[in-house]
Write a protein that holds these residues in place. Structure first.
Motif, PDB file in Angstrom:
ATOM      1  N   HIS A  26      19.708  53.430   7.769  1.00 29.77           N
ATOM      2  CA  HIS A  26      19.821  54.111   7.475  1.00 29.77           C
ATOM      3  C   HIS A  26      19.541  56.356   7.733  1.00 29.77           C
ATOM      4  N   THR A  84      16.554  61.493   4.923  1.00 26.57           N
ATOM      5  CA  THR A  84      16.234  59.626   4.858  1.00 26.57           C
ATOM      6  C   THR A  84      14.456  59.336   5.105  1.00 26.57           C
ATOM      7  N   ASN A 135      14.135  59.338   1.621  1.00 23.88           N
ATOM      8  CA  ASN A 135      15.095  57.999   1.076  1.00 23.88           C
ATOM      9  C   ASN A 135      15.454  58.908  -0.198  1.00 23.88           C
ATOM     10  N   LYS A 136      15.611  60.688  -0.011  1.00 24.67           N
ATOM     11  CA  LYS A 136      15.760  62.042  -1.326  1.00 24.67           C
ATOM     12  C   LYS A 136      17.356  61.692  -0.916  1.00 24.67           C
ATOM     13  N   THR A 161      16.984  59.358  -5.990  1.00 29.13           N
ATOM     14  CA  THR A 161      16.574  58.792  -5.062  1.00 29.13           C
ATOM     15  C   THR A 161      17.373  57.595  -4.386  1.00 29.13           C
ATOM     16  N   TYR A 162      17.623  57.097  -2.795  1.00 32.34           N
ATOM     17  CA  TYR A 162      18.319  55.699  -2.969  1.00 32.34           C
ATOM     18  C   TYR A 162      17.405  54.701  -2.529  1.00 32.34           C
ATOM     19  N   GLU A 163      18.212  53.731  -2.650  1.00 31.12           N
ATOM     20  CA  GLU A 163      17.694  52.080  -1.758  1.00 31.12           C
ATOM     21  C   GLU A 163      18.706  52.054  -0.098  1.00 31.12           C
ATOM     22  N   SER A 164      17.799  51.588   0.341  1.00 33.26           N
ATOM     23  CA  SER A 164      18.627  51.407   2.131  1.00 33.26           C
ATOM     24  C   SER A 164      17.783  50.440   2.380  1.00 33.26           C
ATOM     25  N   ILE A 189      22.880  49.959   0.812  1.00 38.56           N
ATOM     26  CA  ILE A 189      22.815  51.229   0.136  1.00 38.56           C
ATOM     27  C   ILE A 189      23.078  50.950  -1.312  1.00 38.56           C
TER      28      ILE A 189
END
Length: 166
Positions: free
Chosen positions: A50, A87, A90-91, A104-107, A113
């Motif tokens: 990510h 990164t 994680n925003k 936010t995102y998840e990886s 993702i």
């Protein structure tokens, strides 16, 4: 009878020849679909994490059924959607062609993702802009790929969004 048999053989021959032809060179290279990302089986793929998302990206194509084959300029009259990834935290923030968005995102591993369900945004209405379709496409994304300054979001095995690096 021989004329009919000869005609049938000619048609069959043309059919099989057409089915065996393909685009590209005749050097044994496979034809490649324009919306697919394929890697030859004998090459080693680098590990994509990510961290490669870092920076700002501008939407260059939306290939969902809701987009109906329209260009980004047709779908987003005033401004194309953008995403900027931080990164380290994680925003992600940006706009959906109408409203400011962020969250936010998840990886978790490699190029997986999950992004769309974690975003919030302003709630202005913009006439003739496919911002809802863009947000729905983000919700379907399961993985990404980056090649030559192009970020591709994939749902299952289907490319749904393409971005270029700003």
């Amino acid at each position: 009878m021989n004329t009919k048999l000869l005609s049938l053989a000619l048609v069959a021959s043309l059919f099989f020849t057409a089915c065996n032809s393909r685009t590209g060179s005749n050097q044994g290279e496979p034809a490649v679909k324009s919306d697919s990302i394929e890697t030859p089986k004998d090459t080693v793929q680098s590990t994509l994490t990510h961290e490669a998302l870092e920076g700002s990206w501008t939407l260059s194509a939306m290939t969902t059924p809701a987009a109906g084959g329209k260009t980004v300029a047709e779908l987003f009259k005033d401004k194309a959607p953008t995403l900027t990834f931080n990164t380290k935290e994680n925003k992600v923030e940006g706009n959906n062609g109408c409203n400011g968005i962020g969250g936010t995102y998840e990886s978790k591993e490699g190029n997986s993702i999950k992004i769309g369900d974690k975003l919030v945004g302003t709630m202005m209405h913009c006439e003739g802009v496919a911002y809802n379709e863009f947000m729905q496409a983000l919700e379907t994304v399961t993985k990404f790929d980056i090649q030559n300054n192009e970020l591709v979001f994939i749902s299952g095995d289907i490319v749904v969004l393409k971005f270029t690096k700003k």
